[in-house]
Design a protein around this motif. Structure first.
Motif, PDB file in Angstrom:
ATOM      1  N   ILE A   1       0.838  -1.205   0.000  1.00 32.26           N
ATOM      2  CA  ILE A   1       0.000   0.000   0.000  1.00 32.26           C
ATOM      3  C   ILE A   1       0.863   1.241   0.000  1.00 32.26           C
ATOM      4  N   LEU A   2       1.914   1.256   0.845  1.00 30.62           N
ATOM      5  CA  LEU A   2       2.802   2.413   0.918  1.00 30.62           C
ATOM      6  C   LEU A   2       3.500   2.655  -0.409  1.00 30.62           C
ATOM      7  N   THR A   3       3.993   1.566  -1.021  1.00 34.25           N
ATOM      8  CA  THR A   3       4.709   1.704  -2.292  1.00 34.25           C
ATOM      9  C   THR A   3       3.784   2.219  -3.392  1.00 34.25           C
ATOM     10  N   VAL A   4       2.593   1.613  -3.483  1.00 38.20           N
ATOM     11  CA  VAL A   4       1.646   2.037  -4.519  1.00 38.20           C
ATOM     12  C   VAL A   4       1.208   3.473  -4.298  1.00 38.20           C
ATOM     13  N   THR A   5       0.964   3.834  -3.023  1.00 30.92           N
ATOM     14  CA  THR A   5       0.537   5.206  -2.715  1.00 30.92           C
ATOM     15  C   THR A   5       1.604   6.215  -3.098  1.00 30.92           C
ATOM     16  N   MET A   6       2.859   5.937  -2.691  1.00 26.62           N
ATOM     17  CA  MET A   6       3.941   6.864  -3.014  1.00 26.62           C
ATOM     18  C   MET A   6       4.153   6.948  -4.524  1.00 26.62           C
ATOM     19  N   ALA A   7       4.029   5.807  -5.204  1.00 27.07           N
ATOM     20  CA  ALA A   7       4.184   5.821  -6.655  1.00 27.07           C
ATOM     21  C   ALA A   7       3.091   6.641  -7.319  1.00 27.07           C
ATOM     22  N   ALA A   8       1.854   6.452  -6.833  1.00 25.77           N
ATOM     23  CA  ALA A   8       0.732   7.201  -7.405  1.00 25.77           C
ATOM     24  C   ALA A   8       0.893   8.699  -7.173  1.00 25.77           C
ATOM     25  N   ILE A   9       1.328   9.071  -5.951  1.00 24.12           N
ATOM     26  CA  ILE A   9       1.510  10.494  -5.646  1.00 24.12           C
ATOM     27  C   ILE A   9       2.618  11.078  -6.509  1.00 24.12           C
ATOM     28  N   SER A  10       3.756  10.362  -6.599  1.00 19.26           N
ATOM     29  CA  SER A  10       4.879  10.862  -7.396  1.00 19.26           C
ATOM     30  C   SER A  10       4.493  11.006  -8.864  1.00 19.26           C
TER      31      SER A  10
ATOM     32  N   ALA B   1       6.249  11.847 -24.538  1.00 20.08           N
ATOM     33  CA  ALA B   1       7.380  11.641 -23.618  1.00 20.08           C
ATOM     34  C   ALA B   1       6.876  11.370 -22.217  1.00 20.08           C
ATOM     35  N   LEU B   2       5.787  12.037 -21.838  1.00 21.04           N
ATOM     36  CA  LEU B   2       5.213  11.820 -20.514  1.00 21.04           C
ATOM     37  C   LEU B   2       4.660  10.399 -20.401  1.00 21.04           C
ATOM     38  N   ASN B   3       4.041   9.898 -21.481  1.00 18.84           N
ATOM     39  CA  ASN B   3       3.545   8.524 -21.473  1.00 18.84           C
ATOM     40  C   ASN B   3       4.682   7.522 -21.290  1.00 18.84           C
ATOM     41  N   ALA B   4       5.777   7.750 -22.023  1.00 22.61           N
ATOM     42  CA  ALA B   4       6.924   6.851 -21.924  1.00 22.61           C
ATOM     43  C   ALA B   4       7.495   6.875 -20.510  1.00 22.61           C
ATOM     44  N   TYR B   5       7.572   8.077 -19.928  1.00 30.22           N
ATOM     45  CA  TYR B   5       8.097   8.169 -18.557  1.00 30.22           C
ATOM     46  C   TYR B   5       7.203   7.408 -17.589  1.00 30.22           C
ATOM     47  N   LYS B   6       5.870   7.505 -17.775  1.00 28.56           N
ATOM     48  CA  LYS B   6       4.954   6.788 -16.892  1.00 28.56           C
ATOM     49  C   LYS B   6       5.207   5.280 -16.930  1.00 28.56           C
ATOM     50  N   ARG B   7       5.375   4.744 -18.155  1.00 29.70           N
ATOM     51  CA  ARG B   7       5.596   3.305 -18.276  1.00 29.70           C
ATOM     52  C   ARG B   7       6.897   2.890 -17.604  1.00 29.70           C
ATOM     53  N   ASN B   8       7.975   3.639 -17.860  1.00 27.13           N
ATOM     54  CA  ASN B   8       9.263   3.313 -17.234  1.00 27.13           C
ATOM     55  C   ASN B   8       9.182   3.450 -15.721  1.00 27.13           C
ATOM     56  N   PHE B   9       8.474   4.491 -15.260  1.00 25.63           N
ATOM     57  CA  PHE B   9       8.354   4.723 -13.818  1.00 25.63           C
ATOM     58  C   PHE B   9       7.631   3.557 -13.145  1.00 25.63           C
ATOM     59  N   LEU B  10       6.519   3.094 -13.752  1.00 27.97           N
ATOM     60  CA  LEU B  10       5.769   1.988 -13.172  1.00 27.97           C
ATOM     61  C   LEU B  10       6.584   0.696 -13.179  1.00 27.97           C
ATOM     62  N   LEU B  11       7.392   0.490 -14.232  1.00 29.37           N
ATOM     63  CA  LEU B  11       8.239  -0.703 -14.282  1.00 29.37           C
ATOM     64  C   LEU B  11       9.278  -0.670 -13.167  1.00 29.37           C
TER      65      LEU B  11
ATOM     66  N   ALA C   1       7.691  -1.411  -9.858  1.00 27.69           N
ATOM     67  CA  ALA C   1       7.398  -2.838  -9.703  1.00 27.69           C
ATOM     68  C   ALA C   1       8.651  -3.609  -9.285  1.00 27.69           C
ATOM     69  N   LEU C   2       9.796  -3.291  -9.917  1.00 25.01           N
ATOM     70  CA  LEU C   2      11.052  -3.981  -9.566  1.00 25.01           C
ATOM     71  C   LEU C   2      11.477  -3.635  -8.141  1.00 25.01           C
ATOM     72  N   TYR C   3      11.371  -2.363  -7.791  1.00 27.47           N
ATOM     73  CA  TYR C   3      11.732  -1.966  -6.422  1.00 27.47           C
ATOM     74  C   TYR C   3      10.862  -2.681  -5.401  1.00 27.47           C
ATOM     75  N   PHE C   4       9.570  -2.793  -5.714  1.00 26.95           N
ATOM     76  CA  PHE C   4       8.669  -3.417  -4.762  1.00 26.95           C
ATOM     77  C   PHE C   4       9.009  -4.889  -4.545  1.00 26.95           C
ATOM     78  N   VAL C   5       9.380  -5.594  -5.604  1.00 27.62           N
ATOM     79  CA  VAL C   5       9.741  -7.010  -5.451  1.00 27.62           C
ATOM     80  C   VAL C   5      10.896  -7.154  -4.469  1.00 27.62           C
ATOM     81  N   GLY C   6      11.931  -6.288  -4.648  1.00 26.15           N
ATOM     82  CA  GLY C   6      13.070  -6.357  -3.741  1.00 26.15           C
ATOM     83  C   GLY C   6      12.682  -6.017  -2.315  1.00 26.15           C
ATOM     84  N   ILE C   7      11.878  -4.930  -2.160  1.00 26.69           N
ATOM     85  CA  ILE C   7      11.460  -4.527  -0.817  1.00 26.69           C
ATOM     86  C   ILE C   7      10.583  -5.605  -0.188  1.00 26.69           C
TER      87      ILE C   7
END
Length: 535
Positions: free
Chosen positions: A28-37, A188-198, A201-207
């Motif tokens: 929840i924390l990760t998704v919330t922070m990602a959504a806010i960012s 460019a904003l769309n591309a950044y969104k996709r990279n950001f979400l990817l 996701a990787l950070y969350f797996v490690g955490i």
């Protein structure tokens, strides 16, 4: 043995629940922070793109000679100066990042007529060529035909995600000649969104893996293992069935655990150890305990009696407090609503309260140049000034028998004659009140060394008044009378009282007015109005 196995399973499932709770919290924390960012980045990026697009259309509008638009449409690209203007528009497109298209269209009822288009793939366009309106564009056509600016438009189709900004180009005679438009790419904003979400996701797996490992280790060491040991000996203690020898042996084993976790588990262990020891002592002195229980029962009866007396006293006090609160609520209601309306709202809660009044005088006043004045003041200074002035107005309104309706920013709205009797003296009262407001402003300027000026407008006629809303309800008035009163204020002069002809007719025998002045009122045409002469 079977009971002990079930207890151990329960402890293990508690451990898994704790680990699961930690993992869900991390998710929840990760998704919330990602959504806010992502939201903040998207918002800021959109604002920056809008600024770039607005800058592009500003430059494009300045490049185009609006007085020659008709000549461009009649002659075409061969007219003198057309190619140079087209090149400048192309330079704007090339030099501003992410700008996809820059163009100049004349928007008529049958569609967009091309004047300039910098699309490199569409160099064969004809000047005056008509582009039919897209269905999503139709709601904005009336505003564009009137020469108004519209909010930036977003579209996501085969051309990509584009942000479109339009700016009107006016000819020297002040009429709308054409619109400069710019499409800025948001891909460019769309591309950044996709990279950001990817990446998220990787950070969350490690955490998640790290939290699971830490959670399992911590819950085993400080929760599962100590509680399992306590539960094991607790089962043996309960299985002794009153055998003092076995119970004493269990107590010694429990004391030998020496659990030191420094948290609630240790507190549970110490409490349980003390409980088992006390229980053995209680069994040894059962008769003393029986006497103690009887004494405690007597004391409990006394406590309950005292509690009942205290509860009755609190009920009386609470009833008195509720009565006081009701009186305060009724007083507050009278401060924000006329007395008949407040009484009706109290007696008929949930009912629609609305009445039509035949002869009401409405007053509007606001501070001249308030926006420029507030720009030079702090927020605290603005609110302090408005509070002092509005408070003076409220006191005078109450003294004059005027009903304050509301304040809107620096504007003050009041009414008199809110009764079903059409022969009231509301206009006379309102004129007296308006004069007092002028004097109050002068006194305010003298006292605080200020230079505040107000405009005052008045109109008399019929209107509808009522209460709207369920929670933060307001008492308001509606009708043509209100609109004309507002227009009297906006077309008035500083420190003067501007009245409509209806107010003038009811008060001309009481006051001296200037000669009539014709004022254009939206929806009404020319209206004869008057300015009250100073006493």
């Amino acid at each position: 043995m079977e009971e002990n196995t079930q207890r151990r399973k329960a402890i293990h499932s508690l451990k898994l629940k704790i680990v699961l709770a930690i993992a869900v919290s991390a998710l929840i924390l990760t998704v919330t922070m990602a959504a806010i960012s992502l939201s903040l980045y998207t918002s800021n990026s959109r604002k920056e793109h809008i600024k770039m697009a607005q800058g592009a259309v500003e430059l494009a509008a300045k490049c185009v000679d609006a007085d020659r638009i008709d000549e461009y449409m009649e002659v075409g690209k061969s007219v003198e100066g057309y190619a140079e203007t087209h090149d400048r528009l192309c330079d704007i497109r090339k030099n501003i990042p992410d700008i996809e298209y820059v163009y100049v269209y004349r928007i008529l009822e049958d569609g967009c007529h091309v004047i300039f288009d910098t699309d490199e793939e569409g160099q064969d366009f004809k000047v005056g060529e008509t582009i039919e309106f897209d269905e999503t564009f139709l709601p904005y056509v009336p505003s564009l035909l009137e020469g108004k600016e519209i909010e930036p438009l977003e579209s996501n189709d085969r051309f990509g995600w584009l942000l479109t900004v339009y700016r009107p180009i006016f000819a020297s005679d002040g009429k709308i000649s054409a619109y400069a438009g710019a499409d800025i790419s948001m891909n460019a904003l769309n591309a950044y969104k996709r990279n950001f979400l990817l990446r998220i996701a990787l950070y969350f797996v490690g955490i998640f893996v790290a939290i699971m490992a830490i959670g399992l280790w911590y819950s085993t060491k400080y929760l599962s293992k100590p509680i399992n040991r306590i539960a094991y000996y607790a089962g043996d203690f309960m299985a002794s069935h009153g055998n003092l020898e076995e119970m004493n042996l269990c107590v010694e084993h429990i004391k030998g655990l020496k659990i030191k976790t420094g948290d609630e588990v240790e507190h549970l262990y110490r409490s349980f150890s003390m409980m088992t020891e006390d229980m053995v002592e209680q069994i040894k002195s059962i008769r003393e305990q029986a006497a103690t229980i009887n004494r405690m029962q007597d004391e409990r009866i006394l406590i309950m009696q005292r509690y009942q007396d205290d509860l009755e006293r609190k009920v009386v006090e609470r009833t008195h407090e509720l009565r006081l609160e009701k009186e305060k609520s009724e007083h507050l209601l009278l401060n924000i609503l006329p007395a008949p309306i407040a009484r009706e709202l109290t007696e008929r809660p949930g009912q629609i309260i609305a009445k039509k009044y035949p002869n009401v005088t409405v007053l509007f006043t606001d501070i001249v140049g308030f926006t420029r004045m507030s720009d030079r003041m702090t927020a605290e200074q603005v609110v302090t000034m408005l509070n002092k002035m509005v408070s003076r107005f409220d006191i005078r309104a109450k003294q004059c028998g005027i009903e304050k309706i509301k304040t809107i920013g620096d504007a003050y709205m009041a009414a008199s004659g809110l009764s079903e009797d059409s022969g009231n003296d509301g206009a006379e009262k309102m004129l007296k009140f308006a004069r007092i407001l002028i004097e109050e402003v002068r006194d305010f300027n003298a006292r605080y060394r200020a230079d505040v000026k107000i405009r005052v407008g008045m109109n008399t006629g019929n209107l509808v008044a009522g209460v709207i809303g369920k929670t933060k309800f307001i008492y308001d008035v509606w009708g043509d009378t209100v609109n004309v009163a507002s227009r009297m204020e906006s077309t008035g002069e500083p420190m003067k009282i501007h009245v409509s002809e209806s107010t003038y007719e009811q008060t001309k025998q009481l006051c001296t007015y200037s000669d009539g002045v014709d004022v254009e009122v939206k929806g009404k045409g020319l209206m004869r109005t008057y300015f009250l002469q100073p006493v």
